[in-house]
Design an enzyme around this catalytic site. Structure first.
Site, PDB file in Angstrom:
ATOM      1  N   HIS A  43      -3.651   4.492   4.533  1.00 28.87           N
ATOM      2  CA  HIS A  43      -4.760   3.529   4.566  1.00 28.87           C
ATOM      3  C   HIS A  43      -6.001   4.150   3.922  1.00 28.87           C
ATOM      4  CE1 HIS A  43      -7.655   0.620   5.932  1.00 28.87           C
ATOM      5  NE2 HIS A  43      -8.324   1.586   6.539  1.00 28.87           N
ATOM      6  N   ARG A 101       0.872  -1.184   0.000  1.00 31.13           N
ATOM      7  CA  ARG A 101       0.000   0.000   0.000  1.00 31.13           C
ATOM      8  C   ARG A 101       0.904   1.227   0.000  1.00 31.13           C
ATOM      9  NH1 ARG A 101      -2.182   1.034   5.491  1.00 31.13           N
ATOM     10  NH2 ARG A 101      -0.758   2.790   5.322  1.00 31.13           N
ATOM     11  N   TYR A 147       3.665   5.518  11.712  1.00 34.05           N
ATOM     12  CA  TYR A 147       3.922   4.130  12.089  1.00 34.05           C
ATOM     13  C   TYR A 147       4.803   3.333  11.124  1.00 34.05           C
ATOM     14  CZ  TYR A 147      -0.128   3.484   8.984  1.00 34.05           C
ATOM     15  OH  TYR A 147      -0.985   3.518   7.926  1.00 34.05           O
TER      16      TYR A 147
HETATM   17  C1  LIG Z   1     -15.143  -5.817  11.329  1.00 30.02           C
HETATM   18  C2  LIG Z   1     -14.308  -4.576  11.229  1.00 30.02           C
HETATM   19  N1  LIG Z   1     -13.365  -4.328  12.169  1.00 30.02           N
HETATM   20  C3  LIG Z   1     -12.597  -3.221  12.081  1.00 30.02           C
HETATM   21  C4  LIG Z   1     -12.778  -2.331  11.056  1.00 30.02           C
HETATM   22  C5  LIG Z   1     -11.888  -1.090  10.951  1.00 30.02           C
HETATM   23  N2  LIG Z   1     -10.961  -1.266   9.834  1.00 30.02           N
HETATM   24  C6  LIG Z   1     -11.163  -0.669   8.645  1.00 30.02           C
HETATM   25  S1  LIG Z   1      -9.978  -1.055   7.529  1.00 30.02           S
HETATM   26  C7  LIG Z   1      -9.157  -2.021   8.635  1.00 30.02           C
HETATM   27  C8  LIG Z   1      -7.871  -2.719   8.254  1.00 30.02           C
HETATM   28  C9  LIG Z   1      -8.029  -3.676   7.116  1.00 30.02           C
HETATM   29  O1  LIG Z   1      -6.769  -4.127   6.694  1.00 30.02           O
HETATM   30  P1  LIG Z   1      -6.619  -5.133   5.484  1.00 30.02           P
HETATM   31  O2  LIG Z   1      -7.578  -6.244   5.620  1.00 30.02           O
HETATM   32  O3  LIG Z   1      -5.185  -5.478   5.399  1.00 30.02           O
HETATM   33  O4  LIG Z   1      -7.075  -4.276   4.208  1.00 30.02           O
HETATM   34  P2  LIG Z   1      -6.415  -2.966   3.576  1.00 30.02           P
HETATM   35  O5  LIG Z   1      -7.135  -1.789   4.177  1.00 30.02           O
HETATM   36  O6  LIG Z   1      -4.972  -2.976   3.898  1.00 30.02           O
HETATM   37  O7  LIG Z   1      -6.688  -3.037   2.116  1.00 30.02           O
HETATM   38  C10 LIG Z   1      -9.816  -2.032   9.865  1.00 30.02           C
HETATM   39  C11 LIG Z   1      -9.345  -2.757  11.062  1.00 30.02           C
HETATM   40  C12 LIG Z   1     -13.788  -2.610  10.104  1.00 30.02           C
HETATM   41  N3  LIG Z   1     -14.023  -1.815   9.061  1.00 30.02           N
HETATM   42  N4  LIG Z   1     -14.524  -3.739  10.214  1.00 30.02           N
END
Ligand SMILES: Cc1ncc(C[n+]2csc(CCOP(=O)(O)OP(=O)(O)O)c2C)c(N)n1
Ligand SMILES: [Mg+2]
Length: 367
Positions: free
Chosen positions: A268, A264, A277
């Site tokens: 985010h 990425r 971080y």
């Molecule tokens: C069930 C749930 N828990 C927490 C969140 C908050 N949240 C949004 S994005 C994220 C991280 C996701 O990381 P990843 O699966 O690696 O996807 P990326 O954003 O890196 O594409 C979190 C914890 C959420 N949207 N849904």
């Protein structure tokens, strides 16, 4: 602290790669692909255009025109490679970052912007594009996808005229119960599904080592289906691996997990500040593996395109950026009460009550 690898993770991970970061074509015994110059030019165009839409969206958010945006910067090859492997009848279940896959499915980028501008509840008709609505709840779309795939299977659409389902999710999502449950259901029912994990190394501020002690693709074997790690910044490899996984799913060979090893490059979302971080040299190292630059280098070296071609694509990208911006700003604001319209497909008593309450509240502002 021990420097030993965790037990069970001794073997180095294998990575399917067909195009090196320097733009050299390499062979792979299981996943090769024969692309015509025209196909290569088409992939390059896709990569550049989706990066341009993404850049425009980030700018729009910065100017207060979008509430938030989740950038795909760095993940273009994973999304275009897998997206272009899809057949029309295949069904896609995306997260909130799959703008490149949306592009491949013919979803107008302005519809994506509408969602992040807060003027609609989804932005497109999933049935029209075989591309489901974006899912923000991490991992839940994998369950929807397996359910859908099992439905396809029960409709008999497996075999010669089969249709596959693909579920996208991130590295962080692999820690979710939903994702693990979806793996189990897919495995024991042999569902025609491909699990496409974009391992972009981060789940907001959580690094990969907080999600897994082993390479993510190796999780699949514990559930009873194959897993493969592909260079997620290599559009040829992503296309080849996904094409094979989808063909296997369609023909009844069951699920497969693809871990697209990528990065990425941006934040985010526009609400995040990654400098808090992660170190700048990590980003610098990944810049050398840029998914677009390697295709460009390959095309130059092999005489597949000349400067005029690249200039024309850049001009097209600029025009697309301008068009997307203009149409985004023209999106009409919805009627406030429309928020209740599509919560349920059928009339619903609670919705009626809440709509009436909200209407009374709004009336309080008049006169
Ligand atoms: C069930 C749930 N828990 C927490 C969140 C908050 N949240 C949004 S994005 C994220 C991280 C996701 O990381 P990843 O699966 O690696 O996807 P990326 O954003 O890196 O594409 C979190 C914890 C959420 N949207 N849904
Ligand atoms: Mg991630």
């Amino acid at each position: 602290m021990t420097t030993e690898p965790p037990r069970g993770a001794e073997a180095p991970p294998e990575l399917v790669q067909l195009l090196t970061p320097e733009g050299e074509r390499v062979e792979h015994p299981d996943y090769d692909i024969d692309l015509t110059p025209e196909e290569v030019r088409g992939l390059y165009r896709d990569l550049v255009l989706v990066r341009r839409v993404d850049l425009e969206a980030v700018a729009l958010q910065r100017q207060g025109e979008l509430g938030i945006w989740a950038s795909l910067l760095g993940q273009e090859a994973a999304q275009i490679g897998s997206g272009r492997a899809l057949a029309e009848s295949d069904m896609v279940f995306p997260t909130y970052r799959e703008h490149g896959v949306a592009w491949c499915r013919g979803v107008d980028p302005v519809n994506l912007l509408g969602l992040f501008r807060g003027v609609n509840h989804g932005g497109w008709d999933p049935a029209e594009h075989n591309f489901h609505l974006y899912t923000i709840v991490i991992g839940s779309q994998t369950l929807h996808a397996v359910g859908y795939a099992m439905g396809v299977q029960r409709d008999g659409a497996v075999g010669e005229n089969g249709a596959a389902t693909i579920a996208y999710f991130g590295d962080g999502a692999t820690s979710q119960g939903d994702v693990n449950e979806s793996f189990i259901w897919a495995s024991v029912f042999n569902a025609p599904i491909v699990f496409f994990c974009q391992n972009n190394q981060w789940a907001i501020s959580e690094p990969l080592e907080k999600q897994s002690r082993i390479p993510l693709y190796r999780r699949a074997s514990g559930f009873g289906f194959p897993g493969v790690r592909v260079d997620g910044n290599d559009v040829f490899a992503c296309l080849a691996v996904t094409r094979k996984a989808l063909a296997d799913a369609r023909s009844g060979q069951g699920p497969m997990m693809i871990e697209a090893f990528t990065y990425r490059m941006g934040a985010h979302t526009t609400s995040d500040d990654p400098t808090r971080y992660r170190l700048a040299d990590e980003l610098e190292a990944w810049k050398l593996k840029d998914p677009i630059e390697r295709v460009r280098a390959y095309m130059f070296k092999n005489g597949i395109a000349d400067q005029d071609f690249f200039d024309a694509i850049d001009a097209e990208a600029d025009e697309l950026g301008r068009d997307v911006r203009k149409r985004c700003l023209e999106l009409p604001d919805p009627e406030p009460l429309a928020i209740f319209d599509h919560v349920y497909a059928e009339p619903h008593r609670l919705m009626d009550e809440e709509r009436a309450q909200f209407a009374a509240y709004l009336e309080g502002f008049e006169g």
